[in-house]
Design an enzyme around this catalytic site. Structure first.
Site, mmCIF file in Angstrom:
data_model
loop_
_atom_site.group_PDB
_atom_site.id
_atom_site.type_symbol
_atom_site.label_atom_id
_atom_site.label_comp_id
_atom_site.label_asym_id
_atom_site.label_seq_id
_atom_site.Cartn_x
_atom_site.Cartn_y
_atom_site.Cartn_z
ATOM 1 N N HIS A 89 42.600 77.159 71.298
ATOM 2 C CA HIS A 89 43.820 77.319 70.497
ATOM 3 C C HIS A 89 44.440 75.937 70.189
ATOM 4 O O HIS A 89 45.548 75.644 70.637
ATOM 5 C CB HIS A 89 44.777 78.176 71.334
ATOM 6 C CG HIS A 89 45.952 78.749 70.612
ATOM 7 N ND1 HIS A 89 46.906 77.992 69.981
ATOM 8 C CD2 HIS A 89 46.349 80.031 70.440
ATOM 9 C CE1 HIS A 89 47.833 78.763 69.466
ATOM 10 N NE2 HIS A 89 47.529 80.000 69.718
ATOM 11 N N GLU B 251 42.077 77.327 65.269
ATOM 12 C CA GLU B 251 41.525 77.842 66.523
ATOM 13 C C GLU B 251 40.093 78.347 66.371
ATOM 14 O O GLU B 251 39.867 79.388 65.737
ATOM 15 C CB GLU B 251 42.442 78.946 67.037
ATOM 16 C CG GLU B 251 43.883 78.488 67.190
ATOM 17 C CD GLU B 251 44.855 79.632 67.311
ATOM 18 O OE1 GLU B 251 45.961 79.549 66.750
ATOM 19 O OE2 GLU B 251 44.509 80.631 67.959
HETATM 20 O O1 TA6 Z 1 47.103 81.945 67.587
HETATM 21 C C1 TA6 Z 1 48.225 82.460 66.938
HETATM 22 C C2 TA6 Z 1 49.049 83.255 67.936
HETATM 23 O O2 TA6 Z 1 48.356 84.396 68.372
HETATM 24 C C3 TA6 Z 1 50.388 83.591 67.278
HETATM 25 O O3 TA6 Z 1 50.490 84.964 67.039
HETATM 26 C C4 TA6 Z 1 51.426 83.062 68.273
HETATM 27 O O4 TA6 Z 1 51.771 84.075 69.182
HETATM 28 C C5 TA6 Z 1 50.648 81.926 68.921
HETATM 29 O O5 TA6 Z 1 49.336 82.449 69.095
HETATM 30 C C6 TA6 Z 1 51.254 81.344 70.173
HETATM 31 O O6 TA6 Z 1 51.094 82.233 71.235
HETATM 32 P P1 TA6 Z 1 51.755 81.834 72.656
HETATM 33 O O7 TA6 Z 1 51.448 82.970 73.560
HETATM 34 O O8 TA6 Z 1 51.109 80.546 73.071
HETATM 35 O O9 TA6 Z 1 53.222 81.627 72.354
#
Ligand code: TA6
Length: 301
Positions: A170, A273
Site C-alpha cells: 500500500h 498499490e
Molecule cells: O487503499 C485504499 C484504502 O482501502 C482506502 O479505502 C482507505 O481506507 C485507505 O486504504 C487507507 O486505509 P487505512 O486503514 O490505512 O486508513
C-alpha cells in the site's frame, strides 16, 4: 517478539551500512546508508518508511501525524496489507487491511548486494493471528534499497489445507501537488470505484485527481507512471505477479477525518498499490509459495 535493539544490531549490523536502531515511538527500525540509497524499514509491520536514491529526494510520503505504536498502522511509507484488503468481509470488528501491518515482525537478514542493501523480515501464524484467520502461514517482506526500490512479499502456506488471501503493498508516494500529478498506465482498464458504491467502470486515459479517489483496477499487470511536474520527477512502478492496482487519494474531507493525517497532507501524496485483491485474491495449496513484487524507479526531469 522484537529482540532488544543492541542484540539485534549486534546480530545483523553491517558497519557503516545498516544498523538496527530505535525509531519513532521506541519502535525498532533498520536504518540503511549504502552507495545507491538511504532508507528505513521498521520491524513494526515490516514497514518501509523511507527510500531516497542517491542524488534524489525522498520518494515516499510519511504523515507528520502518524502513530508509532503496536496495534496502530504507520500512516505513510508502504503498509503491508495481508491476508485481507480493506474491511474483513465476514467480521466488521477485524482490523482494516489485515493484521500484519500492526504487529512486530522478526528480522531474518540484512545483506549488501553491490551498492544496494536487502532487508528481509518475516511473520508467521500464531494463536493471535488465528483469532482472525485460521490459516497457517509464513510471510516474508524482502525490501531492496538501491537505485531502485524493490519490494517483494512471499507467502508460504505452512498448513495442511488450502488458503485464500488478499495482499497489497500500500505504497504512499510523495508528490509536490496532487492536483498537478498525472497517473498513466491504466487506460481502458476496468475498476471498482469505492467512492461510488463500488460501481464497475472503465478508465479513460490518464488519471487526474480532482476529488476523493479510491479505485481498485482489475486484471492489470501493467506498469504505472506517476508524473509530478512540481517535484519534476517521473516514478515508474512495475509489478510481478500482481493482478490488481489500487489508486487512492483521500482529498479534503476524508483527510480531515483521519486523526493520523494532517489536514493539508492530502495534497502531497497518492497511493499506488501493487496488489492481489477482490476477484484476484490468491489461492494457495498446502506447502505452496506465492511471490508478488513491486519495483519503483524514479527519474528527474
Ligand atoms: O487503499 C485504499 C484504502 O482501502 C482506502 O479505502 C482507505 O481506507 C485507505 O486504504 C487507507 O486505509 P487505512 O486503514 O490505512 O486508513
Amino acid at each position: 517478539m522484537e529482540g532488544a535493539i543492541p542484540e539485534l544490531d549486534h546480530r545483523f549490523e553491517l558497519p557503516g551500512t545498516a544498523q538496527v536502531v530505535e525509531g519513532n515511538g521506541g519502535l525498532s527500525k533498520v536504518r540503511i546508508t549504502c552507495p545507491e540509497a538511504v532508507g528505513e524499514m521498521y520491524l513494526h509491520g515490516a514497514h518501509v518508511t523511507s527510500w531516497k536514491p542517491v542524488g534524489g529526494e525522498e520518494v515516499l510520503f510519511l504523515s507528520s501525524q502518524s502513530r508509532w505504536a503496536q496495534g496502530h498502522a504507520i500512516r505513510g511509507g508502504v503498509p503491508v496489507c495481508f491476508p485481507w484488503f480493506g474491511g474483513k468481509a465476514d467480521d466488521p470488528t477485524a482490523p482494516a487491511h489485515g493484521f500484519v501491518r500492526t504487529r512486530a515482525w522478526q528480522l531474518e537478514s540484512i545483506a549488501q548486494v553491490g551498492g544496494a542493501v536487502t532487508v528481509s523480515m518475516f511473520t508467521e501464524s500464531d494463536e493471535g493471528t488465528k483469532r482472525w484467520w485460521p490459516a497457517e502461514f509464513r510471510l516474508v517482506h524482502r525490501a531492496t534499497f538501491g537505485s531502485e526500490l524493490s519490494l517483494e512479499l512471499v507467502v508460504t502456506n505452512t498448513g495442511g489445507t488450502s488458503l485464500r488471501f488478499e495482499e497489497a503493498l500500500h505504497a504512499y508516494h510523495r508528490v509536490g501537488n496532487i492536483e498537478k500529478t498525472r497517473v498513466r498506465g491504466l487506460d481502458t482498464v476496468h475498476y471498482f470505484d469505492k467512492t461510488d458504491s463500488n460501481r464497475k467502470k472503465m478508465q479513460h486515459g490518464e488519471i487526474v485527481i480532482v476529488s476523493e479517489t479510491d479505485r481498485v483496477y482489475l486484471d492489470t499487470r501493467d506498469a504505472i507512471e506517476l508524473e509530478d511536474p512540481v517535484l519534476r520527477r517521473r516514478t515508474r512502478v512495475t509489478k510481478e505477479d500482481s493482478r490488481t492496482t489500487v489508486v487512492w487519494n483521500p482529498w479534503v474531507q476524508k483527510a480531515h477525518s483521519l486523526s493520523d493525517f494532517a489536514d493539508d497532507e492530502w495534497m502531497q501524496m497518492i497511493c499506488i498499490e501493487s496488489s492481489n485483491v477482490s476477484d484476484f485474491a490468491v489461492d494457495l495449496a498446502p506447502g505452496q509459495q506465492y511471490k508478488m513484487k513491486a519495483l519503483v524507479r524514479v527519474a528527474n526531469f
